[in-house]
Design a protein around this motif. Structure first.
Motif, PDB file in Angstrom:
ATOM      1  N   SER A  55     -55.995 -24.388  23.172  1.00 11.03           N
ATOM      2  CA  SER A  55     -57.314 -23.764  23.335  1.00 11.03           C
ATOM      3  C   SER A  55     -57.192 -22.288  23.699  1.00 11.03           C
ATOM      4  O   SER A  55     -58.050 -21.477  23.346  1.00 11.03           O
ATOM      5  CB  SER A  55     -58.137 -24.511  24.389  1.00 11.03           C
ATOM      6  N   ARG A  56     -56.121 -21.933  24.408  1.00 14.84           N
ATOM      7  CA  ARG A  56     -55.882 -20.528  24.747  1.00 14.84           C
ATOM      8  C   ARG A  56     -54.934 -19.842  23.765  1.00 14.84           C
ATOM      9  O   ARG A  56     -54.602 -18.675  23.943  1.00 14.84           O
ATOM     10  CB  ARG A  56     -55.317 -20.416  26.173  1.00 14.84           C
ATOM     11  N   LYS A  57     -54.512 -20.594  22.756  1.00 16.55           N
ATOM     12  CA  LYS A  57     -53.644 -20.036  21.701  1.00 16.55           C
ATOM     13  C   LYS A  57     -52.422 -19.328  22.289  1.00 16.55           C
ATOM     14  O   LYS A  57     -52.118 -18.175  21.978  1.00 16.55           O
ATOM     15  CB  LYS A  57     -54.439 -19.083  20.802  1.00 16.55           C
ATOM     16  N   ILE A  58     -51.722 -20.051  23.164  1.00 15.88           N
ATOM     17  CA  ILE A  58     -50.518 -19.500  23.784  1.00 15.88           C
ATOM     18  C   ILE A  58     -49.357 -19.689  22.814  1.00 15.88           C
ATOM     19  O   ILE A  58     -48.711 -20.726  22.774  1.00 15.88           O
ATOM     20  CB  ILE A  58     -50.227 -20.184  25.140  1.00 15.88           C
ATOM     21  N   LYS A  59     -49.100 -18.693  22.024  1.00 16.49           N
ATOM     22  CA  LYS A  59     -48.151 -18.807  20.913  1.00 16.49           C
ATOM     23  C   LYS A  59     -46.695 -18.810  21.345  1.00 16.49           C
ATOM     24  O   LYS A  59     -45.811 -19.188  20.581  1.00 16.49           O
ATOM     25  CB  LYS A  59     -48.415 -17.683  19.900  1.00 16.49           C
ATOM     26  N   ASN A  60     -46.404 -18.365  22.553  1.00 12.32           N
ATOM     27  CA  ASN A  60     -45.016 -18.320  23.011  1.00 12.32           C
ATOM     28  C   ASN A  60     -44.497 -19.669  23.478  1.00 12.32           C
ATOM     29  O   ASN A  60     -43.346 -19.788  23.894  1.00 12.32           O
ATOM     30  CB  ASN A  60     -44.866 -17.299  24.135  1.00 12.32           C
ATOM     31  N   ILE A  61     -45.358 -20.694  23.435  1.00 13.88           N
ATOM     32  CA  ILE A  61     -44.936 -22.047  23.801  1.00 13.88           C
ATOM     33  C   ILE A  61     -45.007 -22.920  22.555  1.00 13.88           C
ATOM     34  O   ILE A  61     -46.070 -23.145  22.001  1.00 13.88           O
ATOM     35  CB  ILE A  61     -45.823 -22.648  24.905  1.00 13.88           C
ATOM     36  N   GLU A  62     -43.841 -23.393  22.108  1.00 16.06           N
ATOM     37  CA  GLU A  62     -43.776 -24.256  20.919  1.00 16.06           C
ATOM     38  C   GLU A  62     -44.032 -25.706  21.323  1.00 16.06           C
ATOM     39  O   GLU A  62     -43.443 -26.204  22.273  1.00 16.06           O
ATOM     40  CB  GLU A  62     -42.406 -24.145  20.267  1.00 16.06           C
ATOM     41  N   VAL A  63     -44.912 -26.373  20.599  1.00 15.66           N
ATOM     42  CA  VAL A  63     -45.221 -27.780  20.860  1.00 15.66           C
ATOM     43  C   VAL A  63     -44.558 -28.640  19.796  1.00 15.66           C
ATOM     44  O   VAL A  63     -44.720 -28.395  18.601  1.00 15.66           O
ATOM     45  CB  VAL A  63     -46.740 -28.024  20.862  1.00 15.66           C
ATOM     46  N   PHE A  64     -43.809 -29.655  20.241  1.00 19.01           N
ATOM     47  CA  PHE A  64     -43.156 -30.548  19.285  1.00 19.01           C
ATOM     48  C   PHE A  64     -43.302 -31.995  19.726  1.00 19.01           C
ATOM     49  O   PHE A  64     -43.656 -32.294  20.873  1.00 19.01           O
ATOM     50  CB  PHE A  64     -41.671 -30.194  19.126  1.00 19.01           C
ATOM     51  N   THR A  65     -43.035 -32.902  18.802  1.00 15.85           N
ATOM     52  CA  THR A  65     -43.063 -34.325  19.113  1.00 15.85           C
ATOM     53  C   THR A  65     -41.883 -35.012  18.453  1.00 15.85           C
ATOM     54  O   THR A  65     -41.282 -34.481  17.513  1.00 15.85           O
ATOM     55  CB  THR A  65     -44.392 -34.970  18.657  1.00 15.85           C
ATOM     56  N   LEU A  66     -41.559 -36.200  18.938  1.00 10.17           N
ATOM     57  CA  LEU A  66     -40.498 -37.021  18.357  1.00 10.17           C
ATOM     58  C   LEU A  66     -41.145 -38.189  17.631  1.00 10.17           C
ATOM     59  O   LEU A  66     -41.781 -39.028  18.256  1.00 10.17           O
ATOM     60  CB  LEU A  66     -39.557 -37.539  19.451  1.00 10.17           C
ATOM     61  N   ASP A  67     -41.010 -38.215  16.314  1.00 12.39           N
ATOM     62  CA  ASP A  67     -41.556 -39.331  15.542  1.00 12.39           C
ATOM     63  C   ASP A  67     -40.435 -40.334  15.319  1.00 12.39           C
ATOM     64  O   ASP A  67     -39.555 -40.136  14.484  1.00 12.39           O
ATOM     65  CB  ASP A  67     -42.107 -38.844  14.207  1.00 12.39           C
ATOM     66  N   THR A  68     -40.477 -41.428  16.052  1.00 12.57           N
ATOM     67  CA  THR A  68     -39.413 -42.430  15.998  1.00 12.57           C
ATOM     68  C   THR A  68     -39.467 -43.294  14.752  1.00 12.57           C
ATOM     69  O   THR A  68     -38.515 -44.002  14.445  1.00 12.57           O
ATOM     70  CB  THR A  68     -39.506 -43.369  17.213  1.00 12.57           C
ATOM     71  N   GLY A  69     -40.600 -43.266  14.046  1.00  9.64           N
ATOM     72  CA  GLY A  69     -40.776 -44.142  12.896  1.00  9.64           C
ATOM     73  C   GLY A  69     -41.350 -45.495  13.256  1.00  9.64           C
ATOM     74  O   GLY A  69     -41.623 -46.318  12.380  1.00  9.64           O
ATOM     75  N   ARG A  70     -41.551 -45.753  14.567  1.00  9.69           N
ATOM     76  CA  ARG A  70     -42.079 -47.038  15.024  1.00  9.69           C
ATOM     77  C   ARG A  70     -43.304 -46.852  15.920  1.00  9.69           C
ATOM     78  O   ARG A  70     -43.607 -47.696  16.755  1.00  9.69           O
ATOM     79  CB  ARG A  70     -40.996 -47.832  15.783  1.00  9.69           C
ATOM     80  N   LEU A  71     -44.017 -45.754  15.757  1.00  4.02           N
ATOM     81  CA  LEU A  71     -45.166 -45.471  16.599  1.00  4.02           C
ATOM     82  C   LEU A  71     -46.393 -46.281  16.166  1.00  4.02           C
ATOM     83  O   LEU A  71     -46.488 -46.749  15.039  1.00  4.02           O
ATOM     84  CB  LEU A  71     -45.504 -43.972  16.552  1.00  4.02           C
ATOM     85  N   PHE A  72     -47.348 -46.413  17.066  1.00  2.00           N
ATOM     86  CA  PHE A  72     -48.611 -47.081  16.765  1.00  2.00           C
ATOM     87  C   PHE A  72     -49.437 -46.234  15.789  1.00  2.00           C
ATOM     88  O   PHE A  72     -49.361 -44.995  15.805  1.00  2.00           O
ATOM     89  CB  PHE A  72     -49.438 -47.262  18.046  1.00  2.00           C
TER      90      PHE A  72
END
Length: 231
Positions: free
Chosen positions: A49-66
């Protein structure tokens, strides 16, 4: 860097202020790992919401998520007009593991479950954290006994980075209240008794009064109830 971070944390009144100051003060890569639980959605909202571009957001997709997890992932990207970087298990490792042990070997032994967690979560996380200076997490002390001793800012000797746990002392009521107040997308499984949400075969709803982690790897009654991401 540690003194700078501690001063920012101590002198900032809001999450937004902490993230903005850290993003503007720290030289080096800053990342936030989300699994789309309610805690992580609080942090994602502030960053996006504040568009803080210096912080990268990532996730781990295990292939077994809901399916519900993929849904909130999609809704989050659409609502904030952003992209969340995904890391996946290495193809050869997961193929060999399944071909040798079967599709659901984690029910057979703690060792196989931990091996599965390592391939699907820990190894991808290690790649995601390469050259990172600060790793932001959604960990809360209330989530388990293993997390009661955490500090808001910690040095991770193994990974050689600072681990920042900004919601450490938040209660579940505070997290839920924040989401409602700000109209943040959340995983609808939380409405059906799911508290800690991971891979579908390893997560189930809990009953009122159950331990926070009772729905994770419930067949391992004496286990540590962790997957290896946070040691």
């Amino acid at each position: 860097m540690q003194n700078t971070l501690l001063k920012i944390i101590e002198n900032s009144k809001t999450l937004e202020e902490k993230f903005l100051k850290i993003a503007n003060s720290v030289q080096g890569k800053i990342v936030f790992s989300t699994s789309f639980g309610i805690e992580d959605q609080v942090i994602s909202h502030v960053i996006f919401s504040r568009k803080i571009k210096n912080i990268e957001v990532f996730t781990l997709d295990t292939g077994r998520l809901f399916a519900e997890t993929y849904s909130v992932w999609d809704k989050t990207q659409l609502q904030y007009n952003t992209k969340i970087k995904a890391y996946y298990p290495k193809t050869n490792q997961i193929e060999n593991f399944i071909n040798e042990n079967g599709i659901n070997p984690f029910y057979a032994s703690v060792e196989l479950r931990k091996e599965c967690c390592f391939i699907r979560k820990v190894e991808p996380l290690n790649r995601a954290l390469q050259d990172v200076k600060i790793w932001i997490t959604g960990l809360r002390a209330e989530q388990s006994e293993n997390r009661n001793g955490l500090k808001e800012l910690e040095w991770d000797e193994e990974k050689q980075l600072f681990k920042f746990n900004p919601l450490l002392n938040w209660t579940t009521e505070e997290v839920v209240g924040f989401l409602k107040q700000n109209g943040v997308p959340y995983n609808t499984l939380h409405d059906n008794g799911f508290v800690s949400i991971g891979c579908a075969p390893c997560t189930r709803a809990i009953k009122p009064g159950d331990h926070f982690r009772a729905g994770r790897w419930w067949w391992e009654e004496q286990s540590k109830k962790e997957c290896g991401l946070h040691q």
